[in-house]
Motif scaffolding. Structure first.
Motif, PDB file in Angstrom:
ATOM      1  N   UNK A   1       0.806  -1.341  -0.053  1.00 61.73           N
ATOM      2  CA  UNK A   1      -0.089  -0.119   0.042  1.00 61.73           C
ATOM      3  C   UNK A   1       0.939   1.385  -0.040  1.00 61.73           C
ATOM      4  N   UNK A   2       1.781   1.377   0.874  1.00 63.27           N
ATOM      5  CA  UNK A   2       2.661   2.489   0.880  1.00 63.27           C
ATOM      6  C   UNK A   2       3.692   2.594  -0.333  1.00 63.27           C
ATOM      7  N   UNK A   3       3.866   1.630  -0.964  1.00 58.61           N
ATOM      8  CA  UNK A   3       4.600   1.643  -2.222  1.00 58.61           C
ATOM      9  C   UNK A   3       3.505   2.080  -3.475  1.00 58.61           C
ATOM     10  N   UNK A   4       2.253   1.941  -3.244  1.00 58.58           N
ATOM     11  CA  UNK A   4       1.447   2.193  -4.494  1.00 58.58           C
ATOM     12  C   UNK A   4       1.511   0.980  -5.502  1.00 58.58           C
ATOM     13  N   UNK A   5       1.815  -0.115  -4.932  1.00 60.11           N
ATOM     14  CA  UNK A   5       1.940  -1.602  -5.537  1.00 60.11           C
ATOM     15  C   UNK A   5       3.410  -1.852  -5.736  1.00 60.11           C
ATOM     16  N   UNK A   6       3.325  -3.355  -5.876  1.00 58.30           N
ATOM     17  CA  UNK A   6       4.785  -3.937  -5.902  1.00 58.30           C
ATOM     18  C   UNK A   6       4.809  -5.122  -6.732  1.00 58.30           C
ATOM     19  N   UNK A   7       5.897  -5.570  -7.143  1.00 55.31           N
ATOM     20  CA  UNK A   7       6.118  -6.827  -7.604  1.00 55.31           C
ATOM     21  C   UNK A   7       6.642  -7.743  -6.404  1.00 55.31           C
ATOM     22  N   UNK A   8       6.601  -9.124  -6.819  1.00 58.92           N
ATOM     23  CA  UNK A   8       7.121 -10.072  -5.979  1.00 58.92           C
ATOM     24  C   UNK A   8       8.671  -9.822  -5.531  1.00 58.92           C
ATOM     25  N   UNK A   9       9.545  -9.253  -6.606  1.00 61.58           N
ATOM     26  CA  UNK A   9      10.622  -9.116  -6.440  1.00 61.58           C
ATOM     27  C   UNK A   9      10.995  -7.755  -5.466  1.00 61.58           C
ATOM     28  N   UNK A  10      10.257  -6.977  -5.524  1.00 64.12           N
ATOM     29  CA  UNK A  10      10.394  -5.848  -4.712  1.00 64.12           C
ATOM     30  C   UNK A  10       9.937  -6.182  -3.389  1.00 64.12           C
ATOM     31  N   UNK A  11       8.996  -6.941  -2.936  1.00 60.80           N
ATOM     32  CA  UNK A  11       8.596  -7.486  -1.839  1.00 60.80           C
ATOM     33  C   UNK A  11       9.240  -8.387  -0.979  1.00 60.80           C
ATOM     34  N   UNK A  12       9.991  -8.987  -1.975  1.00 57.37           N
ATOM     35  CA  UNK A  12      11.023 -10.130  -1.776  1.00 57.37           C
ATOM     36  C   UNK A  12      12.294  -9.560  -1.080  1.00 57.37           C
ATOM     37  N   UNK A  13      12.673  -8.330  -1.830  1.00 57.53           N
ATOM     38  CA  UNK A  13      13.784  -7.604  -1.459  1.00 57.53           C
ATOM     39  C   UNK A  13      13.662  -6.891  -0.068  1.00 57.53           C
ATOM     40  N   UNK A  14      12.449  -6.356  -0.063  1.00 58.07           N
ATOM     41  CA  UNK A  14      11.977  -5.599   1.346  1.00 58.07           C
ATOM     42  C   UNK A  14      11.888  -6.991   2.466  1.00 58.07           C
ATOM     43  N   UNK A  15      11.614  -7.934   2.214  1.00 54.43           N
ATOM     44  CA  UNK A  15      11.428  -9.222   3.319  1.00 54.43           C
ATOM     45  C   UNK A  15      12.616  -9.623   3.652  1.00 54.43           C
ATOM     46  N   UNK A  16      13.756  -9.597   2.486  1.00 53.89           N
ATOM     47  CA  UNK A  16      15.198 -10.138   2.850  1.00 53.89           C
ATOM     48  C   UNK A  16      15.895  -9.034   3.622  1.00 53.89           C
ATOM     49  N   UNK A  17      15.549  -7.853   3.282  1.00 52.03           N
ATOM     50  CA  UNK A  17      16.124  -6.638   4.067  1.00 52.03           C
ATOM     51  C   UNK A  17      15.924  -6.472   5.517  1.00 52.03           C
ATOM     52  N   UNK A  18      14.695  -6.863   5.652  1.00 46.60           N
ATOM     53  CA  UNK A  18      13.969  -6.606   7.246  1.00 46.60           C
ATOM     54  C   UNK A  18      13.779  -7.612   7.668  1.00 46.60           C
ATOM     55  N   UNK A  19      13.463  -8.880   7.271  1.00 44.42           N
ATOM     56  CA  UNK A  19      13.142 -10.192   7.995  1.00 44.42           C
ATOM     57  C   UNK A  19      14.044 -11.222   7.583  1.00 44.42           C
ATOM     58  N   UNK A  20      14.816 -11.132   6.842  1.00 41.49           N
ATOM     59  CA  UNK A  20      15.779 -12.112   6.176  1.00 41.49           C
ATOM     60  C   UNK A  20      15.058 -13.219   5.514  1.00 41.49           C
ATOM     61  N   UNK A  21      13.921 -13.063   4.993  1.00 34.83           N
ATOM     62  CA  UNK A  21      13.099 -14.076   4.453  1.00 34.83           C
ATOM     63  C   UNK A  21      13.204 -14.036   2.890  1.00 34.83           C
ATOM     64  N   UNK A  22      12.709 -14.976   1.944  1.00 27.31           N
ATOM     65  CA  UNK A  22      13.086 -15.378   0.923  1.00 27.31           C
ATOM     66  C   UNK A  22      12.058 -14.597   0.063  1.00 27.31           C
ATOM     67  N   UNK A  23      12.396 -14.647  -1.566  1.00 27.00           N
ATOM     68  CA  UNK A  23      11.313 -14.492  -2.599  1.00 27.00           C
ATOM     69  C   UNK A  23      10.253 -15.351  -2.285  1.00 27.00           C
ATOM     70  N   UNK A  24      10.552 -16.456  -2.360  1.00 25.73           N
ATOM     71  CA  UNK A  24       9.348 -17.344  -2.328  1.00 25.73           C
ATOM     72  C   UNK A  24       8.259 -17.203  -1.077  1.00 25.73           C
ATOM     73  N   UNK A  25       8.838 -16.898   0.315  1.00 25.51           N
ATOM     74  CA  UNK A  25       8.115 -16.244   1.149  1.00 25.51           C
ATOM     75  C   UNK A  25       7.135 -15.266   0.656  1.00 25.51           C
ATOM     76  N   UNK A  26       7.733 -14.280  -0.036  1.00 30.68           N
ATOM     77  CA  UNK A  26       6.993 -13.158  -0.360  1.00 30.68           C
ATOM     78  C   UNK A  26       5.899 -13.460  -1.463  1.00 30.68           C
ATOM     79  N   UNK A  27       6.290 -14.308  -2.364  1.00 29.23           N
ATOM     80  CA  UNK A  27       5.315 -14.965  -3.154  1.00 29.23           C
ATOM     81  C   UNK A  27       4.111 -15.556  -2.604  1.00 29.23           C
ATOM     82  N   UNK A  28       4.384 -16.347  -1.480  1.00 26.36           N
ATOM     83  CA  UNK A  28       3.156 -16.962  -1.021  1.00 26.36           C
ATOM     84  C   UNK A  28       2.493 -16.216  -0.239  1.00 26.36           C
TER      85      UNK A  28
END
Length: 129
Positions: free
Chosen positions: A19-46
């Protein structure tokens, strides 16, 4: 009345990011989760697909890549988070929330004005009943 699906803390974090990004791809969310929580792109997609299945986000292909967008405006989304918190955690009582807001020292003038308007609206609603 149909019960709306609930989301957990991790899903709400992803939804807020989208919502704050105005929309995001799986890669963008994956990068965010990797940087903030150490989670993977697969986790983002799920998580994003669960949010889509629950109706919180929609997806649209942009230049061959799916982008996910909130299914409601950010303000309404945040209100929904507060409603879920008050109903689920506080058992419907707003008193603890109001006490918390009263103890915050970093409320700026804009937020204070919003609170003032809310109290006025509540008073008007109570007077009308």
């Amino acid at each position: 009345m149909k019960k709306k699906p609930s989301i957990g803390r991790s899903e709400s974090d992803v939804l807020r990011f989208i919502a704050e990004s105005g929309g995001a791809s799986v890669t963008e969310v994956g990068d965010y989760l990797a940087a903030t929580k150490g989670q993977t792109r697969n986790t983002a997609l799920n998580m994003m697909e669960r949010l889509r299945q629950k109706g919180f986000v929609a997806r649209k292909k942009v230049d061959g890549v799916y982008h996910y967008f909130p299914s409601q405006e950010k303000e309404r989304l945040l209100q929904s988070f507060v409603e879920d918190f008050v109903d689920g955690v506080l058992g419907g009582s707003v008193a603890p929330l109001v006490a918390y807001l009263g103890s915050r020292t970093e409320v700026d003038e804009r937020q204070f004005e919003e609170l003032r308007k809310l109290v006025q609206a509540l008073e008007k609603t109570r007077d009308d009943t």
